[in-house]
Design a protein around this motif. Structure first.
Motif, PDB file in Angstrom:
ATOM      1  N   ASP A 136      40.009  49.982  36.069  1.00  0.00           N
ATOM      2  CA  ASP A 136      40.793  48.827  35.632  1.00  0.00           C
ATOM      3  C   ASP A 136      40.649  48.623  34.132  1.00  0.00           C
ATOM      4  OD1 ASP A 136      42.570  46.800  36.216  1.00  0.00           O
ATOM      5  OD2 ASP A 136      40.997  45.313  36.457  1.00  0.00           O
ATOM      6  N   LYS A 187      39.076  43.118  32.415  1.00  0.00           N
ATOM      7  CA  LYS A 187      38.019  42.398  33.130  1.00  0.00           C
ATOM      8  C   LYS A 187      38.617  41.120  33.693  1.00  0.00           C
ATOM      9  CE  LYS A 187      33.645  41.239  34.135  1.00  0.00           C
ATOM     10  NZ  LYS A 187      33.978  40.913  35.523  1.00  0.00           N
ATOM     11  N   GLY A 188      38.446  40.886  34.968  1.00  0.00           N
ATOM     12  CA  GLY A 188      39.011  39.695  35.607  1.00  0.00           C
ATOM     13  C   GLY A 188      38.213  38.437  35.311  1.00  0.00           C
ATOM     14  N   THR A 189      38.779  37.323  35.717  1.00  0.00           N
ATOM     15  CA  THR A 189      38.118  36.030  35.626  1.00  0.00           C
ATOM     16  C   THR A 189      36.850  36.051  36.484  1.00  0.00           C
ATOM     17  OG1 THR A 189      40.357  35.134  35.621  1.00  0.00           O
ATOM     18  CG2 THR A 189      38.570  33.550  35.905  1.00  0.00           C
ATOM     19  N   SER A 193      34.184  34.923  39.182  1.00  0.00           N
ATOM     20  CA  SER A 193      34.499  34.208  40.420  1.00  0.00           C
ATOM     21  C   SER A 193      34.029  32.756  40.331  1.00  0.00           C
ATOM     22  CB  SER A 193      33.913  34.929  41.636  1.00  0.00           C
ATOM     23  OG  SER A 193      32.539  35.087  41.509  1.00  0.00           O
ATOM     24  N   HIS A 218      43.836  36.309  47.802  1.00  0.00           N
ATOM     25  CA  HIS A 218      44.514  36.665  46.550  1.00  0.00           C
ATOM     26  C   HIS A 218      45.771  35.812  46.339  1.00  0.00           C
ATOM     27  CE1 HIS A 218      41.756  39.840  45.474  1.00  0.00           C
ATOM     28  NE2 HIS A 218      41.654  40.065  46.771  1.00  0.00           N
ATOM     29  N   CYS A 240      44.595  32.686  44.703  1.00  0.00           N
ATOM     30  CA  CYS A 240      44.306  33.014  43.291  1.00  0.00           C
ATOM     31  C   CYS A 240      45.598  32.987  42.473  1.00  0.00           C
ATOM     32  CB  CYS A 240      43.646  34.382  43.175  1.00  0.00           C
ATOM     33  SG  CYS A 240      41.950  34.393  43.762  1.00  0.00           S
ATOM     34  N   TYR A 269      43.252  39.677  40.628  1.00  0.00           N
ATOM     35  CA  TYR A 269      42.153  40.620  40.745  1.00  0.00           C
ATOM     36  C   TYR A 269      42.643  42.008  41.134  1.00  0.00           C
ATOM     37  CZ  TYR A 269      38.939  36.729  40.275  1.00  0.00           C
ATOM     38  OH  TYR A 269      38.252  35.648  39.793  1.00  0.00           O
ATOM     39  N   TYR A 322      39.775  43.033  49.663  1.00  0.00           N
ATOM     40  CA  TYR A 322      39.505  43.025  48.213  1.00  0.00           C
ATOM     41  C   TYR A 322      38.774  41.749  47.856  1.00  0.00           C
ATOM     42  CZ  TYR A 322      42.927  46.758  47.986  1.00  0.00           C
ATOM     43  OH  TYR A 322      43.589  47.951  48.180  1.00  0.00           O
ATOM     44  N   ALA A 350      36.765  39.734  44.366  1.00  0.00           N
ATOM     45  CA  ALA A 350      37.254  39.299  43.058  1.00  0.00           C
ATOM     46  C   ALA A 350      37.268  40.457  42.065  1.00  0.00           C
ATOM     47  CB  ALA A 350      36.407  38.134  42.558  1.00  0.00           C
ATOM     48  N   GLY A 351      38.050  41.492  42.384  1.00  0.00           N
ATOM     49  CA  GLY A 351      38.163  42.667  41.534  1.00  0.00           C
ATOM     50  C   GLY A 351      39.120  43.634  42.201  1.00  0.00           C
TER      51      GLY A 351
END
Lengths: 395, 395
Positions: B201, B204-206, B208, B261, B264, B273, B299, B301-302
């Motif tokens: 990826d 970088k995601g938020t 959690s 998701h 989200c 994510y 899935y 948080a990614g």
């Protein structure tokens, strides 16, 4: 005896989304929706319909290719309804020319490629029904016509008006109160403009007709949206438009786009319309709005973004998009770049790390447009049919 | 005087997801959740804790790097709670060694890279609390310990048990009934295995912690999930596990991942994510399940996928993934490929067009594992601290 009408009708992009039918044959929605009608100067469907005693059957050409009418239930419904209204006129007024029994030739074209993924069924059915109403000289207003157009394609009903248009879901089982109404004309908020970003995508998504009924059937969250979210959101959106309150309009638009895609994801199996490019545009606009809302994204049943913003922000937004999505063709019909050259630097304090720069062509085209008027009647010499009643242009 | 304990604790992957706190300092969730504990043979946190009169302060090393204890409120809460329990033991039993007042050195490592995006806080805090309980010889069962671990990281409470584990959200304001319970041990359903797909990826995601509270604050749909969806889903999931009903377990797992998701995405601004690779895996598994459910994706948080399936399907699923995601490293600890070579052709009737083939390395690693036991106590010679009480290995 020959009668003919030629019209154009616009595309509309919803800011409160339509997703789900309570009646699939009458096309009655599970919630009200609201859209902005975009200028026909950029995007439109154009339709010529001729009625003639010389024609041996009804025929239809779409973008230069002949299509069956009888196998298209929705098209048949629109023809049946408008012919029935014409028959009534002729019965009541002996001087009215006898058109209702004549065969017709329909020729319709979009001035944008279907492959661009821009909703063509809305402008197409709006144009069909509007042109039929002119051919048959039906004494119907745009709301009345919207009830007919709705039976061709739900969102088509909103393309019968310019400006800001609500589709009231209605309550009746026969759909007589499920119609479009104009919330405000295009002249109400001339400052509101739009950028359409045509996004490259590997994968054809689920059709919206199939997708929305799968959501109705399987998404537990859709019911909450229908019952509790949309009714209040419609009221707030109408107030934001009447007040020309862009930040409020923008927040509601973005939240509703997000929620539409959320119920698609809550569908089983899940439906995806946005891809990594769509999501990057969301991240870019979110960062652009960090210190105050200056733009709103919205996504229909595909990866393309439509960005609404006040005219003053458009050059900056175009510049941002050009940075992250190099090589997009720019359609500058409104003269954006002539009037104010897009800045080449990113806005102050903009955190560039919000997205990588995408490869050339990830966004194929960016098109600048604005809220504008409803269907237009064209002069006879603009018609799409030749003397024999066949398309002047074939595919 | 020196006392020491060394333990390992497993990762768990939820099939009914935890997303949202009703109390952020006690870490009390807005809904119950349920997970499968994965084998420590592949993935684990390992922690040594030594208490010694020679130590001048509490110290902590994570993956070979010293970290502050006092600035970490959650860690402080876990230490305070376990020391208070030890103090009580020492007060009630004069023969109990006096440990509670000693300084401790904590050394903890994950045997998987944090960069892999696999939840390390769950195994990490479960291991911390379990090791403290051994060091202090606390007379607590795994559910009691889960209440402490929960205050380190919510999902850590579920890593105190092997097998199938529910985190009951509880009702009390003090969190005393918000604890993990084992629904079934790992021996109950030995046929259930998992493939972890580590997805590459860009973004970088938020986190959690931040993400879930933004969802609580802004998503209208989350309330529906909390109130009406999850309670029934928990009951159905527990029944599916007890019955070893894989199709039901799988459908619930996929629906719950999708819905997590979805909320989200209903968050404002939206949280993403999953990426295009994650979604391609969903499409591939959906097509694989077309004539009957044979695998379930989920899935966190990614973008990484975890695929649960019966052992008999694993070689086929691995072969499918290898086709679309060439070049993924394969961790074959369970001997999948040795025992039954993965087929090189796609399953019969599989519609290949469901996804393009992705570039080399889009999925970095595929790891084959299974449901397995809870935290383990290791022998003294397995400790991570040297004679001086410092890490044997530094980063």
């Amino acid at each position: 005896m020959t009668f003919e009408a030629t019209c154009t009708a616009p595309v509309n992009i919803a800011v409160v989304k339509y997703w789900g039918k309570r009646d699939t044959s009458l096309i009655l929605p599970t919630n009200s929706s609201l859209s902005v009608t975009l200028s026909q100067d950029q995007l439109h469907s154009k339709t010529t319909i001729r009625a003639s005693a010389d024609f041996v059957s009804d025929r239809l050409w779409l973008n230069g290719i002949e299509e069956s009418i009888t196998s298209n239930k929705r098209l048949v419904a629109c023809l049946r309804e408008t012919r029935a209204l014409r028959t009534k006129i002729e019965a009541e007024d002996a001087s009215a020319p006898k058109l209702a029994h004549l065969n017709i030739h329909i020729c319709s074209e979009n001035n944008f490629p279907t492959a661009a993924g821009l909703a063509s069924s809305a402008s197409g059915y709006a144009c069909l029904v509007y042109t039929l109403s002119k051919l048959f000289q039906l004494p119907l207003d745009a709301s009345d016509l919207s009830i007919v157009a709705r039976q061709g394609s739900g969102s088509a009903c909103r393309s019968l008006f310019g400006g800001f248009v609500a589709w009231e879901m209605g309550e009746r089982a026969d759909g007589a109160d499920s119609k479009a109404v104009q919330i405000a004309p295009e002249t109400h908020w001339p400052d509101l403009q739009a950028l359409i970003c045509v996004v490259s995508d590997e994968k054809k998504g689920t059709s919206s007709t199939e997708g929305m009924q799968l959501t109705v059937k399987t998404s537990p969250l859709l019911q909450e949206r229908i019952k509790n979210v949309v009714p209040q959101r419609m009221d707030e959106m109408i107030a934001a438009i009447k007040d020309k309150d862009f930040p409020k309009f923008a927040e509601l638009t973005m939240r509703d786009s997000n929620q539409f895609h959320a119920v698609c994801l809550d569908t089983y199996p899940p439906i995806f319309y946005m891809n990594d490019i769509s999501r990057a545009i969301i991240r870019i606009i979110t960062e652009y709005n960090r210190d105050g809302i200056k733009a709103a994204y919205t996504y229909d049943a595909g990866p393309n973004a439509v960005i609404y913003a006040p005219a003053a922000n458009m050059a900056e937004i175009y510049s941002l998009l050009s940075h992250y999505f190099p090589g997009a063709a720019f359609d500058d019909s409104l003269g954006l770049l002539n009037n104010a050259a897009a800045p080449t630097t990113l806005p102050t304090n903009f955190d560039q790390r919000v997205s990588p720069v995408f490869p050339q062509g990830s966004v194929k085209q960016i098109l600048h447009t604005k809220a504008d008027d409803g269907p237009r009647v064209l002069a006879a010499d603009q018609g799409l049919l030749n003397a024999e009643g066949l398309p002047k242009r074939l595919a």
